[in-house]
Design a protein around this motif. Structure first.
Motif, short mmCIF file in Angstrom:
data_model
loop_
_atom_site.label_atom_id
_atom_site.label_comp_id
_atom_site.label_asym_id
_atom_site.label_seq_id
_atom_site.Cartn_x
_atom_site.Cartn_y
_atom_site.Cartn_z
N ALA A 56 1.05 -1.21 -0.01
CA ALA A 56 0.04 0.05 0.03
C ALA A 56 1.11 1.37 0.06
CB ALA A 56 -1.13 0.10 1.20
N TYR A 57 0.74 2.34 -0.83
CA TYR A 57 1.37 3.42 -0.97
C TYR A 57 0.55 4.60 -1.00
CZ TYR A 57 4.73 0.04 -2.63
OH TYR A 57 5.81 -0.89 -2.67
N SER A 58 1.17 5.95 -0.71
CA SER A 58 0.52 7.25 -1.01
C SER A 58 1.54 7.85 -1.72
CB SER A 58 0.31 7.71 0.37
OG SER A 58 -0.87 7.03 0.87
N LEU A 59 0.83 8.99 -2.52
CA LEU A 59 1.76 9.87 -3.03
C LEU A 59 1.38 11.37 -2.72
CD1 LEU A 59 2.93 9.97 -6.94
CD2 LEU A 59 1.60 11.84 -6.09
N LYS A 60 2.09 12.04 -2.57
CA LYS A 60 1.64 13.62 -1.90
C LYS A 60 2.28 14.48 -2.93
CE LYS A 60 2.77 16.62 1.66
NZ LYS A 60 3.29 16.75 3.30
N PRO A 61 1.61 15.19 -3.73
CA PRO A 61 2.05 16.10 -4.40
C PRO A 61 2.66 17.34 -4.13
CG PRO A 61 -0.46 16.20 -4.81
CD PRO A 61 -0.02 15.21 -3.72
N LEU A 62 3.88 17.83 -4.38
CA LEU A 62 4.52 19.04 -3.79
C LEU A 62 5.17 20.14 -5.07
CD1 LEU A 62 6.89 16.99 -1.34
CD2 LEU A 62 4.85 18.29 -0.65
N VAL A 63 4.59 21.16 -4.50
CA VAL A 63 4.94 22.47 -5.43
C VAL A 63 5.65 23.42 -4.97
CG1 VAL A 63 4.35 24.23 -7.25
CG2 VAL A 63 3.31 21.62 -7.27
N GLY A 64 6.65 23.88 -5.07
CA GLY A 64 7.42 24.94 -4.32
C GLY A 64 8.32 25.80 -5.51
N ILE A 65 8.82 26.83 -4.65
CA ILE A 65 9.87 27.68 -5.39
C ILE A 65 11.25 27.41 -4.78
CG2 ILE A 65 10.46 29.92 -5.97
CD1 ILE A 65 7.62 30.67 -5.75
N HIS A 66 12.40 26.96 -5.56
CA HIS A 66 13.37 26.67 -4.95
C HIS A 66 14.16 27.58 -4.00
CE1 HIS A 66 17.19 24.44 -4.68
NE2 HIS A 66 18.01 25.28 -5.26
N ASN A 67 14.36 27.12 -2.86
CA ASN A 67 15.19 27.95 -1.93
C ASN A 67 14.23 29.17 -1.39
OD1 ASN A 67 17.23 26.33 -1.44
ND2 ASN A 67 18.50 27.71 -2.89
N ASN A 68 12.90 29.21 -1.46
CA ASN A 68 12.00 30.10 -1.14
C ASN A 68 10.68 29.69 -0.54
OD1 ASN A 68 10.05 32.05 -1.49
ND2 ASN A 68 10.86 33.24 -3.05
N ARG A 69 9.75 28.96 -0.79
CA ARG A 69 8.68 28.77 -0.08
C ARG A 69 8.02 27.66 -1.15
NH1 ARG A 69 3.89 30.91 -2.49
NH2 ARG A 69 4.32 32.38 -4.07
N TRP A 70 7.22 26.77 -0.17
CA TRP A 70 6.31 25.76 -0.61
C TRP A 70 4.79 26.67 -0.91
CZ3 TRP A 70 7.88 21.29 -1.98
CH2 TRP A 70 8.86 20.58 -1.07
N ILE A 71 4.33 25.95 -2.22
CA ILE A 71 3.17 26.59 -2.92
C ILE A 71 2.14 25.38 -2.40
CG2 ILE A 71 1.82 27.09 -4.79
CD1 ILE A 71 4.26 28.07 -6.17
N ILE A 72 2.46 24.29 -2.75
CA ILE A 72 1.32 23.10 -2.19
C ILE A 72 2.19 22.07 -1.58
CG2 ILE A 72 0.09 21.22 -3.04
CD1 ILE A 72 -0.75 22.79 -5.58
N ASN A 73 1.81 21.91 -0.09
CA ASN A 73 2.36 20.84 0.73
C ASN A 73 1.40 20.60 1.83
OD1 ASN A 73 4.04 19.25 2.36
ND2 ASN A 73 5.54 20.81 2.76
N ASP A 74 0.43 19.66 1.37
CA ASP A 74 -0.74 19.53 2.21
C ASP A 74 -0.99 17.98 2.34
OD1 ASP A 74 -3.18 19.48 3.43
OD2 ASP A 74 -4.23 20.86 2.25
N ASP A 75 -0.95 17.69 3.65
CA ASP A 75 -0.99 16.29 4.24
C ASP A 75 -2.22 15.59 3.83
OD1 ASP A 75 1.70 16.00 5.05
OD2 ASP A 75 1.08 16.59 7.16
N LYS A 76 -3.26 16.49 3.50
CA LYS A 76 -4.49 16.01 3.33
C LYS A 76 -4.61 15.38 1.72
CE LYS A 76 -7.10 18.80 6.50
NZ LYS A 76 -7.97 19.77 6.73
N LEU A 77 -3.87 16.17 1.02
CA LEU A 77 -3.77 15.88 -0.34
C LEU A 77 -2.88 14.53 -0.74
CD1 LEU A 77 -4.88 16.97 -3.05
CD2 LEU A 77 -2.83 18.60 -3.26
#
Length: 430
Positions: free
Chosen positions: A374-395
């Motif tokens: 069983a696996y889970s994939l968590k999408p992540l989107v961010g700006i390098h060395n700056n901040r996360w845009i998408i980092n949601d444990d619900k997603l």
């Protein structure tokens, strides 16, 4: 009980009153007494909400456990798993006779030693050595029996330097080490362990798991083990039960029980819920429209080891920035995160930019890499060395992988480990 059964739980239920300490008001207590005098059942056993901590209370009473029935054989290591608030610790407290059940009974043969909370049973003003004798006496051991084991206990705990120091000066990990050593080496017939290994370091956890296996296999003693670490449960337990909202929802083979636990919320997370979470992601640089995990010719989230797994992002770039990172964390549900990959990293360009407008991005996890599980994939989107845009444990997108032994598959059976990549082996004549 049967000769090989050392512990039996019969119709165990435990009811608590919400919001107050004690059983309730004087009126309730008098009402209970009046029903008892007349030989009738407690009237408050007929009411009570299901033990779902996330729900709104609908009654003054709640069933922490309800109709729990199981048997444990001598020499068995039984895992008890479930989410926080499922009733695991309440069950162990009843089995250890720390508290009594509202209804039902526990039948046991022999001594029970419990490790329910860090420092339980340890007197802070006494030294480690004195606490060993105190705990042994509580377990019914004679002074000579304890003295014959004390050197082994001290050595196993790794607290030799502090053994004559008051326990109040011990760290939480040292208390666990000493408490576990006392319980294990004073040879109880049933050892009850509740998540205490989470406090210890890696070296102690390995020793403790080895010791529990040893006392079960060579001494024929029984262990009840509660943990949120599925790798430890898988490694240690011969059988497991799954608790949910105070009830046993599954009992049987350890691997099957763990898989039931890992996927029990999967049906509750519908596609519409994921879309709602995605729609709430607001940012002036990036807007995720959809993320899809799929295999070709497969319409559900049960995939096969011998086929590639495809991940497709659909999104809008609202503002062109340097180092836009689009990627994912991949989790094995038993042991945790396996890897993090991103478009940014795999293109080896930290100054990567993505053009404005509506875009899509596709990547694949190669076949014959992930084993059955069983696996889970968590999408992540961010700006390098700056901040996360998408980092949601619900997603989280959950999926399972089955080994079908198809024509393209190079694997069969249940192999250890998490990943099984194809390796490049070369044999030469020397």
């Amino acid at each position: 009980m049967k000769d090989d059964v050392i512990l039996k739980a019969v119709n165990i239920s435990k009811q608590y009153r919400l919001g107050l300490v004690g059983t309730g008001t004087l009126t309730h207590d008098l009402n209970r007494l009046w029903h008892k005098i007349r030989g009738k059942e407690d009237p408050y056993l007929q009411i009570g909400a299901v033990n779902d901590r996330s729900a709104t209370a609908s009654s003054d009473y709640v069933w922490a456990l309800q109709d729990i029935n199981f048997e444990v054989k001598r020499g068995e290591i039984l895992g008890i798993i479930g989410k926080n608030g499922a009733g695991k610790s309440t069950l162990l407290k009843i089995l250890s006779r720390v508290t009594s059940p509202t209804t039902g009974s526990i039948k046991t043969k022999g001594r029970i030693a419990s490790l329910l909370e860090v420092g339980t049973g340890m007197h802070p003003e006494l030294t480690g050595r004195e606490n060993i004798y105190l705990n042994g006496a509580i377990l019914g051991m004679t002074k000579s029996e304890i003295a014959s084991k004390i050197d082994e206990i001290v050595e196993f705990s790794g607290c030799q330097m502090y053994i004559d120091t008051p326990v109040k000066r011990y760290s939480s990990g040292m208390r666990v080490r000493l408490g576990f050593a006392v319980a294990a080496f004073l040879e109880p017939d049933i050892l009850v362990v509740d998540e205490v290994l989470a406090v210890g370091d890696a070296e102690f956890q390995k020793k403790a798991i080895g010791k529990m296996k040893d006392i079960s296999s060579t001494s024929g003693r029984t262990v009840l083990f509660v943990s949120h670490n599925m790798a430890s449960v898988q490694q240690l337990c011969t059988r497991a039960i799954l608790l949910e909202n105070g009830e046993i929802t599954y009992s049987g083979d350890t691997s099957k029980t763990i898989n039931k636990y890992l996927v029990q919320d999967r049906l509750k997370v519908k596609d519409v819920d994921l879309k709602k979470i995605i729609s709430n992601q607001k940012d002036n640089v990036f807007k995720l429209n959809e993320i899809k995990v799929h295999q070709l010719k497969v319409n559900n989230l049960v995939f096969y080891t011998h086929r590639n797994i495809h991940i497709t992002y659909s999104f809008n770039v609202l503002k062109e920035v340097i180092g836009l990172r689009i990627g994912f964390d991949l989790y094995d549900m038993k042991s945790g995160i396996i890897l993090w990959r991103s478009y940014h990293d795999d293109n080896s360009n930290e100054f990567q930019t993505v053009a404005l407008g509506k875009r899509s991005l596709h990547v694949k996890i190669p076949k014959n890499l992930l084993k059955k599980g069983a696996y889970s994939l968590k999408p992540l989107v961010g700006i390098h060395n700056n901040r996360w845009i998408i980092n949601d444990d619900k997603l989280l997108i959950h999926f399972e992988i089955e080994n079908t032994g198809g024509v393209d598959s190079v694997y069969a059976g249940n192999r250890p480990g998490v990943i099984m990549p194809l390796m490049d082996w070369k044999m030469q004549d020397v």
